[in-house]
Design a protein around this motif. Structure first.
Motif, mmCIF file in Angstrom:
data_model
loop_
_atom_site.group_PDB
_atom_site.id
_atom_site.type_symbol
_atom_site.label_atom_id
_atom_site.label_comp_id
_atom_site.label_asym_id
_atom_site.label_seq_id
_atom_site.Cartn_x
_atom_site.Cartn_y
_atom_site.Cartn_z
ATOM 1 N N SER A 1 -0.149 10.031 -2.673
ATOM 2 C CA SER A 1 -1.007 11.030 -2.152
ATOM 3 C C SER A 1 -0.939 11.025 -0.654
ATOM 4 C CB SER A 1 -2.299 11.051 -2.777
ATOM 5 O OG SER A 1 -2.951 9.698 -2.293
ATOM 6 N N GLU A 2 -1.342 12.160 0.063
ATOM 7 C CA GLU A 2 -1.241 12.403 1.432
ATOM 8 C C GLU A 2 -2.557 11.660 1.959
ATOM 9 O OE1 GLU A 2 1.203 13.652 3.208
ATOM 10 O OE2 GLU A 2 2.264 13.592 1.449
ATOM 11 N N GLY A 3 -2.575 11.104 3.020
ATOM 12 C CA GLY A 3 -3.594 10.691 3.788
ATOM 13 C C GLY A 3 -3.316 9.762 5.001
ATOM 14 N N CYS A 4 -4.412 9.570 5.748
ATOM 15 C CA CYS A 4 -3.992 8.533 6.943
ATOM 16 C C CYS A 4 -3.810 7.098 6.687
ATOM 17 C CB CYS A 4 -5.256 9.009 7.883
ATOM 18 S SG CYS A 4 -5.568 10.607 8.575
ATOM 19 N N ILE A 5 -3.033 6.454 7.584
ATOM 20 C CA ILE A 5 -2.885 4.898 7.272
ATOM 21 C C ILE A 5 -4.111 4.374 7.561
ATOM 22 C CG2 ILE A 5 -1.454 3.045 8.428
ATOM 23 C CD1 ILE A 5 0.727 5.114 9.025
ATOM 24 N N GLY A 6 -4.511 3.386 6.927
ATOM 25 C CA GLY A 6 -5.486 2.622 6.824
ATOM 26 C C GLY A 6 -6.670 3.024 5.992
ATOM 27 N N GLU A 7 -6.801 4.427 5.612
ATOM 28 C CA GLU A 7 -7.739 4.904 4.865
ATOM 29 C C GLU A 7 -8.016 4.344 3.557
ATOM 30 O OE1 GLU A 7 -8.705 9.501 3.054
ATOM 31 O OE2 GLU A 7 -6.339 8.879 3.505
ATOM 32 N N LEU A 8 -9.181 4.290 3.085
ATOM 33 C CA LEU A 8 -9.310 3.521 1.681
ATOM 34 C C LEU A 8 -8.825 4.502 0.614
ATOM 35 C CD1 LEU A 8 -12.642 1.834 2.336
ATOM 36 C CD2 LEU A 8 -10.518 0.699 2.511
ATOM 37 N N VAL A 9 -8.244 3.871 -0.203
ATOM 38 C CA VAL A 9 -7.851 4.700 -1.611
ATOM 39 C C VAL A 9 -8.200 3.862 -2.847
ATOM 40 C CG1 VAL A 9 -5.666 5.708 -2.403
ATOM 41 C CG2 VAL A 9 -5.828 5.718 -0.153
ATOM 42 N N GLN A 10 -8.660 4.395 -3.898
ATOM 43 C CA GLN A 10 -8.625 3.775 -5.106
ATOM 44 C C GLN A 10 -7.463 4.057 -5.784
ATOM 45 O OE1 GLN A 10 -12.317 4.638 -7.334
ATOM 46 N NE2 GLN A 10 -11.751 2.999 -8.476
ATOM 47 N N LEU A 11 -7.061 2.985 -6.389
ATOM 48 C CA LEU A 11 -5.544 2.937 -7.280
ATOM 49 C C LEU A 11 -6.124 3.679 -8.494
ATOM 50 C CD1 LEU A 11 -4.501 -0.503 -6.843
ATOM 51 C CD2 LEU A 11 -3.777 1.532 -5.774
ATOM 52 N N PRO A 12 -5.217 4.596 -9.174
ATOM 53 C CA PRO A 12 -5.569 5.432 -10.225
ATOM 54 C C PRO A 12 -5.799 4.833 -11.486
ATOM 55 C CG PRO A 12 -3.234 5.363 -9.734
ATOM 56 C CD PRO A 12 -3.630 4.506 -8.366
ATOM 57 N N ALA A 13 -6.367 5.228 -12.412
ATOM 58 C CA ALA A 13 -6.751 4.798 -13.728
ATOM 59 C C ALA A 13 -5.185 5.200 -14.433
ATOM 60 C CB ALA A 13 -7.724 5.131 -14.610
ATOM 61 N N ALA A 14 -4.863 4.367 -15.368
ATOM 62 C CA ALA A 14 -3.586 4.774 -16.084
ATOM 63 C C ALA A 14 -3.655 4.347 -17.614
ATOM 64 C CB ALA A 14 -2.271 4.119 -15.513
ATOM 65 N N THR A 15 -2.854 4.972 -18.637
ATOM 66 C CA THR A 15 -3.174 4.788 -19.909
ATOM 67 C C THR A 15 -1.838 4.587 -20.518
ATOM 68 O OG1 THR A 15 -3.475 6.904 -20.618
ATOM 69 C CG2 THR A 15 -5.225 5.603 -20.384
#
Length: 163
Positions: A1-15
């Motif tokens: 996904s798009e965003g700024c370097i260093g920005e906090l991102v939660q890893l997605p849930a997967a099934t």
């Protein structure tokens, strides 16, 4: 996904059917993350690989119940030990651990002797009440999606004596 370097991102849930997500692996940077980790967005293209663990369930078979009153012979325990991966826990039960949803063959006890009793069928209830327990014939193939206890049900042998 798009965003700024260093920005906090939660890893997605997967099934994935039959599996549990253990975490994520960043093979480029040699990092492992738990399944719901929050990480800093990295520069460039980074691929995370999902790490899966197969979900297992345990089926426990009790070889006799209080209704039976007979003693289970050693031969029954030995038979279950050698039938299709069942392991004897003690003289009264056996277990098998399988992949969730896998089909297994229930132990066939009809050829074994429990003095004065005949094996009738497997149940999910120790005490039979009409409509409350699953019923399976000996040797039947059944799939299990959760840990399950099954009970061998025996009937009193009937003899006809003629004079």
């Amino acid at each position: 996904s798009e965003g700024c370097i260093g920005e906090l991102v939660q890893l997605p849930a997967a099934t994935r059917d039959g599996y549990k997500l253990v975490g994520w692996k960043d093979e480029k940077n040699k990092h492992d993350y738990n399944s719901r980790a929050i990480i800093n967005r990295m520069e460039g293209t980074n691929y995370l690989k999902a790490v899966w663990e197969e979900v297992k369930v345990t089926v426990t078979a009790y070889l006799f119940n209080d209704e039976c009153c007979g003693n289970v012979t050693k031969g029954i325990s030995q038979r279950i030990t050698t039938d299709n991966g069942w392991n004897t826990v003690d003289g009264e039960s056996a277990t098998i651990t399988i992949k969730k949803g896998a089909t297994i063959k229930l132990p066939n006890l009809s050829d074994d002797t429990n003095t004065g009793y005949e094996f009738k069928e497997w149940h999910t209830s120790e005490i039979i009440s009409h409509g409350t327990a699953s019923l399976w014939s000996e040797g039947m193939s059944v799939s299990f999606d959760e840990d399950t206890i099954i009970y061998a049900h025996w009937t009193l042998k009937r003899y006809t004596i003629t004079c």
